[in-house]
Design a protein around this motif. Structure first.
Motif, short mmCIF file in Angstrom:
data_model
loop_
_atom_site.label_atom_id
_atom_site.label_comp_id
_atom_site.label_asym_id
_atom_site.label_seq_id
_atom_site.Cartn_x
_atom_site.Cartn_y
_atom_site.Cartn_z
N LEU A 245 -0.36 -10.25 14.20
CA LEU A 245 -1.73 -9.88 13.81
C LEU A 245 -1.69 -8.54 13.08
N MET A 246 -2.19 -8.52 11.85
CA MET A 246 -2.40 -7.26 11.12
C MET A 246 -3.78 -6.77 11.51
N ALA A 247 -3.87 -5.53 11.98
CA ALA A 247 -5.13 -5.17 12.62
C ALA A 247 -5.44 -3.68 12.51
N VAL A 248 -6.72 -3.38 12.23
CA VAL A 248 -7.19 -2.01 12.42
C VAL A 248 -7.38 -1.81 13.93
N PRO A 249 -7.51 -0.56 14.39
CA PRO A 249 -7.44 -0.32 15.84
C PRO A 249 -8.38 -1.18 16.70
N SER B 2 2.55 0.83 14.98
CA SER B 2 1.42 1.33 14.19
C SER B 2 1.93 1.86 12.86
N LEU B 3 1.14 1.62 11.79
CA LEU B 3 1.57 2.00 10.44
C LEU B 3 0.48 2.77 9.71
N GLY B 4 0.90 3.80 8.96
CA GLY B 4 -0.08 4.56 8.19
C GLY B 4 0.54 5.15 6.94
N THR C 68 -3.72 -12.29 8.60
CA THR C 68 -3.76 -11.20 7.63
C THR C 68 -4.98 -11.35 6.71
N SER C 69 -5.02 -10.55 5.66
CA SER C 69 -6.22 -10.55 4.82
C SER C 69 -5.82 -10.39 3.37
N SER C 70 -6.69 -10.83 2.47
CA SER C 70 -6.43 -10.52 1.06
C SER C 70 -7.74 -10.44 0.29
N GLY D 239 -1.44 -10.68 0.58
CA GLY D 239 -2.32 -9.85 1.42
C GLY D 239 -1.88 -8.40 1.48
N GLY D 240 -0.84 -8.03 0.72
CA GLY D 240 -0.39 -6.64 0.74
C GLY D 240 -1.50 -5.70 0.27
N MET D 241 -1.36 -4.45 0.62
CA MET D 241 -2.33 -3.38 0.28
C MET D 241 -3.51 -3.35 1.26
N SER D 242 -4.21 -2.21 1.22
CA SER D 242 -5.30 -1.99 2.18
C SER D 242 -6.65 -2.28 1.56
N ARG D 243 -7.48 -2.93 2.37
CA ARG D 243 -8.86 -3.12 2.00
C ARG D 243 -9.68 -2.21 2.90
N TYR D 244 -10.47 -1.37 2.32
CA TYR D 244 -11.20 -0.39 3.13
C TYR D 244 -12.57 -0.90 3.55
N PRO E 271 -12.14 -9.45 9.20
CA PRO E 271 -11.91 -9.92 10.58
C PRO E 271 -10.59 -10.68 10.70
N THR E 272 -9.47 -9.97 10.69
CA THR E 272 -8.17 -10.68 10.73
C THR E 272 -7.97 -11.52 12.00
N PRO E 273 -8.62 -11.21 13.14
CA PRO E 273 -8.45 -12.11 14.29
C PRO E 273 -9.17 -13.46 14.13
N LEU F 116 -2.93 -0.69 12.10
CA LEU F 116 -3.02 0.17 10.91
C LEU F 116 -3.83 1.41 11.28
N LEU F 117 -3.28 2.58 11.01
CA LEU F 117 -4.03 3.80 11.27
C LEU F 117 -5.36 3.71 10.53
N CYS F 118 -6.44 4.18 11.15
CA CYS F 118 -7.74 3.97 10.50
C CYS F 118 -8.77 4.97 11.02
N GLN G 153 0.80 -1.22 0.00
CA GLN G 153 0.00 0.00 0.00
C GLN G 153 0.83 1.28 0.00
N ASP G 154 1.74 1.37 0.96
CA ASP G 154 2.54 2.59 1.10
C ASP G 154 4.02 2.22 0.91
N GLY G 155 4.74 2.02 2.02
CA GLY G 155 6.14 1.64 1.87
C GLY G 155 6.36 0.13 2.00
N GLY G 156 5.27 -0.63 2.13
CA GLY G 156 5.42 -2.09 2.24
C GLY G 156 6.02 -2.55 3.56
N ILE G 157 5.90 -1.72 4.59
CA ILE G 157 6.54 -2.07 5.87
C ILE G 157 5.78 -3.21 6.57
N ALA G 158 4.45 -3.18 6.52
CA ALA G 158 3.70 -4.26 7.17
C ALA G 158 4.13 -5.61 6.59
C1 LIG Z 1 -9.40 0.03 6.65
C2 LIG Z 1 -8.12 0.81 6.65
C3 LIG Z 1 -8.14 2.18 6.83
C4 LIG Z 1 -6.95 2.90 6.85
N1 LIG Z 1 -7.00 4.26 7.05
C5 LIG Z 1 -5.87 4.97 7.09
C6 LIG Z 1 -5.91 6.37 7.28
O1 LIG Z 1 -6.98 6.97 7.40
N2 LIG Z 1 -4.72 7.04 7.33
C7 LIG Z 1 -3.52 6.40 7.22
O2 LIG Z 1 -2.48 7.04 7.28
N3 LIG Z 1 -3.45 5.06 7.05
C8 LIG Z 1 -4.59 4.34 6.98
N4 LIG Z 1 -4.54 2.98 6.80
C9 LIG Z 1 -3.22 2.30 6.78
C10 LIG Z 1 -2.60 2.27 5.39
O3 LIG Z 1 -3.59 2.11 4.39
C11 LIG Z 1 -1.58 1.10 5.28
O4 LIG Z 1 -2.17 -0.10 5.70
C12 LIG Z 1 -0.35 1.33 6.12
O5 LIG Z 1 0.26 2.55 5.77
C13 LIG Z 1 0.67 0.20 5.91
O6 LIG Z 1 1.14 0.28 4.60
P1 LIG Z 1 2.22 -0.77 4.10
O7 LIG Z 1 2.55 -0.48 2.67
O8 LIG Z 1 3.33 -0.80 5.09
O9 LIG Z 1 1.36 -2.11 4.22
P2 LIG Z 1 1.37 -3.42 3.30
O10 LIG Z 1 2.74 -3.99 3.27
O11 LIG Z 1 0.66 -3.17 2.04
O12 LIG Z 1 0.47 -4.42 4.20
C14 LIG Z 1 -0.83 -4.07 4.56
C15 LIG Z 1 -1.32 -5.07 5.57
O13 LIG Z 1 -2.60 -4.65 6.04
C16 LIG Z 1 -3.49 -5.75 6.02
N5 LIG Z 1 -4.84 -5.26 5.76
C17 LIG Z 1 -5.30 -4.73 4.61
N6 LIG Z 1 -6.58 -4.39 4.75
C18 LIG Z 1 -6.93 -4.72 6.00
C19 LIG Z 1 -8.14 -4.60 6.74
N7 LIG Z 1 -9.24 -4.07 6.20
N8 LIG Z 1 -8.16 -5.03 8.01
C20 LIG Z 1 -7.05 -5.57 8.57
N9 LIG Z 1 -5.87 -5.70 7.91
C21 LIG Z 1 -5.83 -5.27 6.66
C22 LIG Z 1 -2.99 -6.60 4.88
O14 LIG Z 1 -3.41 -7.91 5.01
C23 LIG Z 1 -1.48 -6.44 4.99
O15 LIG Z 1 -0.95 -7.38 5.87
C24 LIG Z 1 -5.72 2.23 6.72
C25 LIG Z 1 -5.70 0.86 6.53
C26 LIG Z 1 -6.88 0.13 6.50
C27 LIG Z 1 -6.84 -1.36 6.29
#
Ligand SMILES: Cc1cc2nc3c(=O)[nH]c(=O)nc-3n(C[C@H](O)[C@H](O)[C@H](O)COP(=O)(O)OP(=O)(O)OC[C@H]3O[C@@H](n4cnc5c(N)ncnc54)[C@H](O)[C@@H]3O)c2cc1C
Length: 380
Positions: A195-199, A302-304, A142-144, A168-173, A177-179, A226-228, A119-124
């Motif tokens: 655990l990859m987790a929203v708050p 925490s990651l955002g 995690t989720s995909s 599972g990379g990238m965000s699903r909005y 239920p990752t738990p 994950l910031l959310c 999604q962003d820098g791929g840190i998760a």
């Molecule tokens: C629903 C949601 C809302 C977000 N809102 C914001 C925001 O408002 N501001 C902000 O700065 N960042 C937000 N984020 C976080 C951001 O989108 C990235 O997840 C974060 O920056 C990590 O990026 P990355 O490239 O390191 O992650 P990646 O390496 O791409 O990995 C992402 C990880 O998140 C997991 N994931 C994806 N979707 C979900 C989900 N719905 N529930 C649980 N786990 C999930 C994936 O399985 C994967 O393991 C949000 C993320 C989600 C999932």
């Protein structure tokens, strides 16, 4: 006042979850109650816990004294100060609006092929892959995308290899239920999961720590938050907004991102489609309107994204988070730069944290289960 774990009628159990959490729209769908239910009374359907054996609103085991589901629910008696003390040895100060943390940095994977699938820098993903390969964890909750009936629907699973993590990379909005796979993972003998987790999902694990449901929290070695601000209902967020109104081909979606607006990037390199946030805000899930926690304050890390292109904003919070972070940095897989380089990003994070905190105050949730200190500017 927080919802108590004990009620006048005795201990809280499924009846209380059903009426006070599910029926009121406060249930996040985190699936925690379903994971821990020791009697197979609860099932998970349409992102909601349901009672399957008896009536919808009671549980024969709960009547007899079982309170395990209530112990797992982050919307009943979540003791944020107690969690602070447990994780950090102190409670946060009112001005610590983004929670207690040791360090904030921007970071990204050095590997362009990883960044292209994240999604962003791929840190998760990079953290998970490194931890798996270094033997620090044995699986990733995690989720995909890619459910057979719809390519943008999501599912939760346990990843055990780099390829499964990257799937599972990238965000699903929409909500995932990752738990949920934790129940089976414990049966299967996993003992050090990330655990990859929203708050709200991070809170499930922390609630188990305070209510001492060790069988499950002891198997989670790392909580990546994950910031959310909110998640959206699949119907209409995907189906109406993207498919019906804009004729977006769901098979051609590479990535969805939210940076001031919803941006849908196609796989074929065509122009991204931008959707105004005000169009989709009404499609947010109801529980999100009651969530004060933008930055996943009780995660280990925490990651955002926060306006950053190709970098992940990273908050290292706990000692556990610090240990994993130092290991990842030493691996050479990532590059890191100080967050102070871009003070406007930190300011934006603080403002979004205030916004989340405020919506709880404005909704009049004085009984909300997560009492938090408010700075004077927010005190109603
Ligand atoms: C629903 C949601 C809302 C977000 N809102 C914001 C925001 O408002 N501001 C902000 O700065 N960042 C937000 N984020 C976080 C951001 O989108 C990235 O997840 C974060 O920056 C990590 O990026 P990355 O490239 O390191 O992650 P990646 O390496 O791409 O990995 C992402 C990880 O998140 C997991 N994931 C994806 N979707 C979900 C989900 N719905 N529930 C649980 N786990 C999930 C994936 O399985 C994967 O393991 C949000 C993320 C989600 C999932």
């Amino acid at each position: 006042m927080p919802l108590p774990l004990s009620t006048k009628e005795g201990h809280a159990h499924w009846r209380d979850l059903f009426y006070d959490v599910v029926q009121t729209g406060l249930c996040t769908g985190c699936s925690g109650c379903v994971v821990v239910c020791p009697h197979q009374v609860l099932d998970y359907r349409n992102l909601t816990p349901v009672q399957t054996l008896d009536t919808a609103d009671t549980c024969v085991h709960g009547e007899k004294g079982c309170d395990t589901c209530a112990r797992a629910c982050p919307r009943i008696g979540y003791g944020a100060p107690e969690v602070d003390r447990l994780l950090f040895g102190r409670e946060k100060q009112p001005e610590e609006l983004c929670g207690i943390h040791q360090e904030i940095v921007f970071a990204r994977s050095r590997e362009p092929r990883v960044r292209a699938r994240t999604q962003d820098g791929g840190i998760a993903s990079t953290l998970a892959i490194w931890a798996l390969e270094a033997g620090e964890i044995d699986g990733v909750l995690t989720s995909s995308n890619g459910a057979e009936w719809h390519p943008l629907d999501s599912g939760a699973y346990v990843a055990t290899s780099a390829e499964e993590v990257l799937a599972g990379g990238m965000s699903r909005y929409t909500y995932v239920p990752t738990p949920l796979p934790l129940k089976q993972a414990v049966k299967d003998g996993y003992s050090r999961l990330a655990l990859m987790a929203v708050p709200c999902q991070t809170e499930f694990v922390r609630k188990l720590m305070t209510t001492k449901v060790k069988k499950y929290y002891s198997r989670v070695a790392l909580v990546v938050g994950l910031l959310c601000s909110e998640t959206f209902e699949f119907e209409p967020f995907i189906t109406q907004t993207m498919v019906e109104r804009r004729a977006i081909d769901v098979h051609n979606v590479h990535k969805i991102n939210i940076k001031g607006k919803v941006i849908v990037y196609p796989k074929d390199g065509g122009d991204p489609v931008a959707i105004p946030l005000k169009e989709v805000r009404p499609m947010a899930r109801s529980h999100c309107h009651h969530c004060p926690d933008f930055t996943a304050e009780h995660a280990d890390i925490s990651l955002g994204g926060l306006g950053q292109d190709g970098w992940t904003l990273t908050l290292i919070r706990t000692e556990v988070g610090r240990t994993f972070w130092e290991g990842l940095k030493a691996s050479g897989l990532i590059e890191v730069r100080p967050a102070e380089e871009e003070p406007e990003v930190l300011d934006l994070m603080r403002r979004l944290a205030i916004k989340s905190r405020k919506r709880v105050v404005e909704a009049g949730d004085r009984w909300y289960s997560r009492p938090q200190p408010l700075p004077s500017e927010l005190t109603p």
